[in-house]
Scaffold this motif. Structure first.
Motif, PDB file in Angstrom:
ATOM      1  N   LEU A  92       0.844  -1.183   0.000  1.00 15.82           N
ATOM      2  CA  LEU A  92       0.000   0.000   0.000  1.00 15.82           C
ATOM      3  C   LEU A  92       0.888   1.244   0.000  1.00 15.82           C
ATOM      4  CD1 LEU A  92      -2.291  -1.000   3.021  1.00 15.82           C
ATOM      5  CD2 LEU A  92      -2.759  -1.476   0.613  1.00 15.82           C
ATOM      6  N   VAL A  93       0.457   2.281  -0.703  1.00 18.43           N
ATOM      7  CA  VAL A  93       1.131   3.570  -0.634  1.00 18.43           C
ATOM      8  C   VAL A  93       0.061   4.649  -0.718  1.00 18.43           C
ATOM      9  CG1 VAL A  93       1.550   3.768  -3.124  1.00 18.43           C
ATOM     10  CG2 VAL A  93       3.082   4.908  -1.516  1.00 18.43           C
ATOM     11  N   TYR A  94       0.257   5.727   0.032  1.00 13.76           N
ATOM     12  CA  TYR A  94      -0.796   6.735   0.214  1.00 13.76           C
ATOM     13  C   TYR A  94      -0.505   8.000  -0.567  1.00 13.76           C
ATOM     14  CZ  TYR A  94      -4.051   9.816   2.763  1.00 13.76           C
ATOM     15  OH  TYR A  94      -5.057  10.693   3.109  1.00 13.76           O
ATOM     16  N   ASP A  95      -1.515   8.483  -1.298  1.00 14.60           N
ATOM     17  CA  ASP A  95      -1.481   9.783  -1.958  1.00 14.60           C
ATOM     18  C   ASP A  95      -2.334  10.717  -1.111  1.00 14.60           C
ATOM     19  OD1 ASP A  95      -1.879  12.048  -3.502  1.00 14.60           O
ATOM     20  OD2 ASP A  95      -2.133  10.956  -5.382  1.00 14.60           O
ATOM     21  N   ALA A  96      -1.661  11.545  -0.289  1.00 11.63           N
ATOM     22  CA  ALA A  96      -2.376  12.386   0.664  1.00 11.63           C
ATOM     23  C   ALA A  96      -3.233  13.440  -0.025  1.00 11.63           C
ATOM     24  CB  ALA A  96      -1.385  13.052   1.620  1.00 11.63           C
ATOM     25  N   GLU A  97      -2.768  13.953  -1.153  1.00 11.76           N
ATOM     26  CA  GLU A  97      -3.510  15.008  -1.848  1.00 11.76           C
ATOM     27  C   GLU A  97      -4.839  14.486  -2.378  1.00 11.76           C
ATOM     28  OE1 GLU A  97      -2.931  18.046  -5.651  1.00 11.76           O
ATOM     29  OE2 GLU A  97      -1.184  17.122  -4.690  1.00 11.76           O
ATOM     30  N   ALA A  98      -4.801  13.292  -2.981  1.00 11.38           N
ATOM     31  CA  ALA A  98      -6.030  12.715  -3.528  1.00 11.38           C
ATOM     32  C   ALA A  98      -6.798  11.907  -2.481  1.00 11.38           C
ATOM     33  CB  ALA A  98      -5.704  11.824  -4.719  1.00 11.38           C
ATOM     34  N   ARG A  99      -6.145  11.665  -1.350  1.00 11.91           N
ATOM     35  CA  ARG A  99      -6.708  10.838  -0.270  1.00 11.91           C
ATOM     36  C   ARG A  99      -7.130   9.464  -0.784  1.00 11.91           C
ATOM     37  NH1 ARG A  99      -8.001  10.629   4.886  1.00 11.91           N
ATOM     38  NH2 ARG A  99      -9.996   9.759   5.539  1.00 11.91           N
ATOM     39  N   VAL A 100      -6.215   8.839  -1.500  1.00  9.20           N
ATOM     40  CA  VAL A 100      -6.435   7.479  -1.989  1.00  9.20           C
ATOM     41  C   VAL A 100      -5.214   6.628  -1.673  1.00  9.20           C
ATOM     42  CG1 VAL A 100      -8.013   8.147  -3.839  1.00  9.20           C
ATOM     43  CG2 VAL A 100      -5.559   8.007  -4.301  1.00  9.20           C
ATOM     44  N   VAL A 101      -5.458   5.370  -1.502  1.00 10.40           N
ATOM     45  CA  VAL A 101      -4.393   4.390  -1.314  1.00 10.40           C
ATOM     46  C   VAL A 101      -4.230   3.605  -2.603  1.00 10.40           C
ATOM     47  CG1 VAL A 101      -3.771   2.245  -0.132  1.00 10.40           C
ATOM     48  CG2 VAL A 101      -4.655   4.174   1.181  1.00 10.40           C
ATOM     49  N   TYR A 102      -3.008   3.521  -3.092  1.00 11.05           N
ATOM     50  CA  TYR A 102      -2.703   2.656  -4.222  1.00 11.05           C
ATOM     51  C   TYR A 102      -2.299   1.297  -3.658  1.00 11.05           C
ATOM     52  CZ  TYR A 102      -2.509   6.773  -7.289  1.00 11.05           C
ATOM     53  OH  TYR A 102      -2.818   7.913  -8.001  1.00 11.05           O
ATOM     54  N   THR A 103      -2.815   0.243  -4.257  1.00  9.60           N
ATOM     55  CA  THR A 103      -2.467  -1.098  -3.786  1.00  9.60           C
ATOM     56  C   THR A 103      -2.203  -2.025  -4.959  1.00  9.60           C
ATOM     57  OG1 THR A 103      -3.125  -2.920  -2.320  1.00  9.60           O
ATOM     58  CG2 THR A 103      -4.873  -1.899  -3.627  1.00  9.60           C
ATOM     59  N   SER A 104      -1.301  -2.967  -4.748  1.00 11.06           N
ATOM     60  CA  SER A 104      -0.856  -3.890  -5.798  1.00 11.06           C
ATOM     61  C   SER A 104      -1.543  -5.231  -5.642  1.00 11.06           C
ATOM     62  CB  SER A 104       0.666  -4.072  -5.710  1.00 11.06           C
ATOM     63  OG  SER A 104       1.083  -4.301  -4.370  1.00 11.06           O
ATOM     64  N   CYS A 105      -2.243  -5.678  -6.683  1.00  8.29           N
ATOM     65  CA  CYS A 105      -3.102  -6.859  -6.579  1.00  8.29           C
ATOM     66  C   CYS A 105      -2.622  -8.018  -7.453  1.00  8.29           C
ATOM     67  CB  CYS A 105      -4.536  -6.492  -6.949  1.00  8.29           C
ATOM     68  SG  CYS A 105      -5.242  -5.219  -5.877  1.00  8.29           S
TER      69      CYS A 105
END
Length: 385
Positions: A92-105
């Motif tokens: 998981l990695v967080y984009d604070a500006e967009a307030r979304v978490v990117y995750t690898s599936c």
């Protein structure tokens, strides 16, 4: 008198026949009982898989009981995010500006999960198996893809291979990644011998096939920093840019590679851990959060000591079923010196990453179809009395 002798002879023949039949049945039963044992022994002898002695002297079986704040029932109070819409969210990695978490599936998708409304967006499919994630300083997402190598995904969703080999040897299982402020990418090739599907064999074989690697975008140079590692995994650059932490999952520890200062170019131990570490993330508040796939159990310790046990486990998984050793997985926070601060875990969990956002920790796992969220203010780790 003659009849008595005949009756006696008949009785003797009957007893002999009964004894013979009993012996025959005993032989048949013994044969069918011993046959699987003999065949298994023969199969064991003919199996070419050849485990070696593991460096158990390098492992400290760390017991944190009574020494660190703990939450040993992490599932209590936890919530799931993106349930059924993220398959095996490994990192998981967080984009604070967009307030979304990117995750690898596991289906190749890098997904964007909104923390405000639990929506899940299929963002980019790498065509491989993305694992470790990190942002570079151009707002691109750097991806360690187990099959494709080191990738860069731009915000316009263009995917490009940064590097997929070094010293003429292709990456086999690109795993953890982070980016320093000078743009250099540090990452791991967990094993150059085994693929993700059979990476368990890397542990059972007991040989160091892993590499810790850097990529310099200014020179386009890929360089091996350290060879002969036992499944190097997560990576994190220190906030002061003095060193890079990377873990060796099979040795239950993290090491640090100095990139600045008088010890530049050398490697020291950073910390021992209570189990097999995975991804590492710095929270911006003085702590690293490290995913723990499983604790270091007594059974694992026994298998580490004896190669023949690991060979038997390999054959069991090859011919019968894959065993599961995960127990008390979770996430641990350590400070900038590697001292344990808080340990969140559960007997039935196996986690591969953890990030802290506000009062919550969000955890990914290669095993689950969701992200775990826990409010650490409401369910804190506490010191046992």
């Amino acid at each position: 008198m003659q009849k008595t002798r005949v009756d006696s002879a008949s009785a003797t023949r009957s007893e002999l026949q009964t004894t013979t039949r009993s012996t025959q049945w005993l032989f048949i039963v013994s044969f069918f009982l011993l046959l699987p044992v003999v065949l298994a022994a023969l199969l064991f002898r003919l199996e070419p898989f050849d485990p070696v002695h593991f460096p158990t002297h390098e492992i400290t079986r760390l017991n944190l009981a009574g020494t660190v704040a703990r939450n040993d029932n992490m599932r209590r109070g936890s919530e799931v995010v993106g349930n059924g819409r993220v398959a095996g969210p490994e990192d998981l990695v967080y984009d604070a500006e967009a307030r979304v978490v990117y995750t690898s599936c596991e289906d190749g998708w890098i997904k964007r999960v909104s923390l405000s409304n639990d929506s899940v967006e299929d963002w980019v499919n790498t065509g491989g198996r993305p694992l470790g994630l990190a942002f570079d300083h151009h707002a691109s997402l750097i991806v360690a893809d187990a099959y494709k190598g080191l990738l860069r995904v731009r915000m316009d969703k263009k995917v490009e291979v940064v590097t997929d080999e070094v010293d003429g040897l292709k990456f086999k299982l690109t795993d953890g990644v982070d980016v320093a402020k000078d743009g250099i990418i540090y990452f791991t090739d967990a094993t150059y011998k085994y693929s993700l599907e059979d990476h368990f064999l890397d542990l059972l074989e007991g040989k160091p096939h892993g590499r810790f690697i850097s990529y310099d975008p200014t020179t386009n140079q890929t360089k091996v920093i350290a060879h002969n590692l036992y499944f190097p995994n997560g990576v994190a650059v220190s906030p002061d840019q003095q060193f890079v932490i990377f873990c060796e999952s099979f040795l239950m520890k993290c090491k640090k590679y100095y990139i600045q200062g008088p010890k530049k170019g050398t490697i020291d131990k950073f910390c021992d851990l209570p189990g097999a570490p995975d991804n590492i993330h710095y929270d911006g508040q003085g702590n690293y959060w490290i995913g723990i796939a499983t604790e270091f159990t007594a059974g694992m310790e026994l298998a580490y000591k004896y190669p023949f046990i690991r060979k038997a486990v390999m054959m069991f998984s090859k011919y019968i079923m894959n065993p599961s050793f995960a127990k008390n997985g979770g996430v641990i926070a350590v400070d900038l010196e590697g001292n344990p601060i808080a340990h969140y875990y559960d007997p039935k969990l196996s986690l591969t990453s953890g990030i802290k956002i506000g009062n919550h920790i969000y955890c990914g796992s290669i095993s689950y179809p969701f992200i775990i969220s826990l409010d650490v203010n409401q369910y804190p780790a506490t010191h046992s009395t």
